[in-house]
Design an enzyme around this catalytic site. Structure first.
Site, PDB file in Angstrom:
ATOM      1  CB  SER A   7     -56.986 -54.857  64.323  1.00  0.00           C
ATOM      2  OG  SER A   7     -56.044 -54.352  65.210  1.00  0.00           O
ATOM      3  CB  CYS A   8     -60.072 -54.808  60.260  1.00  0.00           C
ATOM      4  SG  CYS A   8     -60.790 -54.034  61.721  1.00  0.00           S
ATOM      5  N   GLY A   9     -57.333 -56.520  59.028  1.00  0.00           N
ATOM      6  CA  GLY A   9     -56.804 -57.164  57.836  1.00  0.00           C
ATOM      7  C   GLY A   9     -57.263 -56.514  56.547  1.00  0.00           C
TER       8      GLY A   9
END
Length: 296
Positions: free
Chosen positions: A131-133
């Site tokens: 999700s945060c890459g």
């Protein structure tokens, strides 16, 4: 399921203003920022800093991006529950029953019977990084394997550059709280004909998108296979991920995309447009959906 809005979107604070050498004191309107804890079936899952309001949609949209929810039938209920002021945090109905003060900063999402519950202690730890890459190829693979609505399989959407060029001004005109505070990100959904379908504002750009997607899920409108998502800032990997997980075929941003967002778009069939400012734009992936002049 109705959408409940709790808390203040803006707050007033005293400020010292200096304008052309003249000093004055006055109240200023600021965007509110408070933590929201999201629980899944009574267990803590995530905490995000957000602008209060549309909290149920925010929680639902977050769970769409995490691959937990994909349809309104997957969701049994979302309720506010006891916050940090007392009570047993594992009991989602305690605030309503008088067991603790309700801060309206904690929501509990209950999945419908039969919907798989992720292993929060293990799977969540892995997927949060996607999700945060933060983990490159693993992030891309995680989205590809969990996406429920493959964009490449949807009927083609065809957009003209002229239609895209008019969207940022329409988004800006719809930003009511931004006009009062200057401190909010915005995200909007448009139809392929350019009709404004929905717009949300939040102190976090990812929260604004989650509120859009969550509202669409609760209304039974996923996948958003004929929609365009426009964001007021840059296009990060996280926002591209949220578009893919909601089945949105086109993501446009008024600022730059990240390299990982471009990689994800290219790998999933997402059309990614950046630097959308008036008639100017960069198409980073999925140019087959844009009616560009022949010979490009």
């Amino acid at each position: 399921m109705g959408l409940i809005t709790m808390g203040r979107v803006t707050e007033r604070r005293r400020v010292i203003r200096v304008r052309d050498g003249v000093v004055s004191a006055r109240p200023d309107t600021l965007v509110a920022e408070e933590p929201l804890e999201i629980r899944l079936n009574g267990k803590p899952l995530a905490i995000t800093m957000r602008t209060p309001g549309d909290d149920f949609a925010l929680a639902a949209g977050f769970l769409v991006s995490e691959g937990v929810l994909g349809a309104a039938d997957d969701l049994q209920s979302i309720v506010y529950c006891a916050g940090a002021t007392g009570g047993d945090p594992s009991r989602s109905g305690e605030a309503e029953s008088g067991g603790g003060a309700n801060t309206y900063n904690v929501v509990d999402v209950k999945l419908a019977p039969g919907v798989p519950v992720p292993d929060i202690t293990l799977e969540r730890n892995v997927y949060t990084t996607s999700s945060c890459g933060l983990c490159g190829k693993a992030s891309l693979d995680a989205v590809r394997t969990t996406a429920r609505f493959p964009i490449a399989d949807t009927p083609p959407v065809r957009l003209t550059p002229e239609l895209l060029a008019g969207l940022p001004d329409r988004l800006r005109a719809a930003q009511q709280v931004f006009d009062r505070t200057g401190g909010l990100h915005a995200a909007a959904l448009f139809s392929e004909r350019g009709e404004l379908l929905d717009v949300r504002e939040d102190v976090g750009r990812h929260n604004a998108v989650d509120k859009l997607v969550g509202r669409a899920l609760m209304d039974g409108r996923l996948p958003l296979s004929r929609a365009v998502l426009l964001v007021s800032g840059r296009a990060s990997f996280e926002l591209a991920q949220k578009a893919v997980m909601a089945g949105i075929p086109v993501l446009a941003a008024v600022s730059a995309p990240s390299s990982l967002a471009v990689d994800l778009a290219a790998g999933t069939g997402l059309t990614l447009v950046g630097f959308l400012r008036g008639p100017n734009m960069n198409v980073y992936a999925g140019d087959e959906r844009i009616a560009l002049p022949s010979g490009v």
